[in-house]
Design an enzyme around this catalytic site. Structure first.
Site, PDB file in Angstrom:
ATOM      1  N   SER A  65      25.620  50.630 -68.340  1.00 26.95           N
ATOM      2  CA  SER A  65      25.278  49.558 -69.279  1.00 26.95           C
ATOM      3  C   SER A  65      26.487  49.133 -70.092  1.00 26.95           C
ATOM      4  CB  SER A  65      24.089  49.881 -70.168  1.00 26.95           C
ATOM      5  OG  SER A  65      23.576  48.656 -70.682  1.00 26.95           O
ATOM      6  N   HIS A  70      32.564  46.460 -83.159  1.00 18.34           N
ATOM      7  CA  HIS A  70      32.946  45.256 -83.891  1.00 18.34           C
ATOM      8  C   HIS A  70      33.405  45.731 -85.270  1.00 18.34           C
ATOM      9  CE1 HIS A  70      30.825  42.969 -80.796  1.00 18.34           C
ATOM     10  NE2 HIS A  70      29.879  43.876 -80.917  1.00 18.34           N
ATOM     11  N   CYS A  85      21.581  53.508 -69.176  1.00 18.79           N
ATOM     12  CA  CYS A  85      20.368  53.633 -68.375  1.00 18.79           C
ATOM     13  C   CYS A  85      20.359  54.986 -67.677  1.00 18.79           C
ATOM     14  CB  CYS A  85      20.326  52.538 -67.312  1.00 18.79           C
ATOM     15  SG  CYS A  85      20.362  50.887 -67.993  1.00 18.79           S
TER      16      CYS A  85
END
Length: 132
Positions: A65, A70, A85
């Site tokens: 995934s 940020h 996953c």
């Protein structure tokens, strides 16, 4: 082979992180690679952006995934997100690694258990990894 829809999504807000660390996309990308390796994920690609006058975003596309960060260095803040996953790759290990290198004063985390019907929301314990 049958694939499972089960996944875990860990999101962490970190506060009180050093400005210079959060304002270095190149160094953060190195840490993100190490975090992906720490949880056993397979990196497909990476993208990073250094913003002006400050801030960075690093996205790591995983076979399992994704992993992202940020940053808002002027606030000492970083938002970390890791979703994987399946049963074999634990996103918590990647997040724990990143928290260990960022050394925030405060962390706030949630984990979503996904792909099994109604999403479960948990509050994970953040463990700092000890480096040898």
């Amino acid at each position: 082979m049958e694939y499972t829809t089960f996944g875990r999504h860990v999101a962490v807000d970190t506060w009180g992180v050093d400005f210079e660390l959060l304002n270095n996309a190149e160094l953060l990308q190195e840490y993100m690679v190490e975090a992906a390796e720490a949880c056993g994920a397979t990196i497909i690609s990476m993208q990073s952006r250094q913003f002006e006058p400050q801030g960075a975003t690093v996205l790591v596309l995983l076979s399992e995934s994704h992993l992202s960060i940020h940053t808002y260095p002027e606030r000492g803040f970083a938002a970390i997100d890791c979703y994987t996953c399946g049963e074999w790759v634990d996103p918590q290990l990647a997040v724990d690694y990143l928290v260990s290198v960022l050394k925030p004063e405060k962390t706030f985390a949630k984990k979503l258990v996904r792909g099994m019907g109604e999403m479960e929301v948990e509050t994970p314990e953040i463990n700092q990894v000890e480096f040898v």
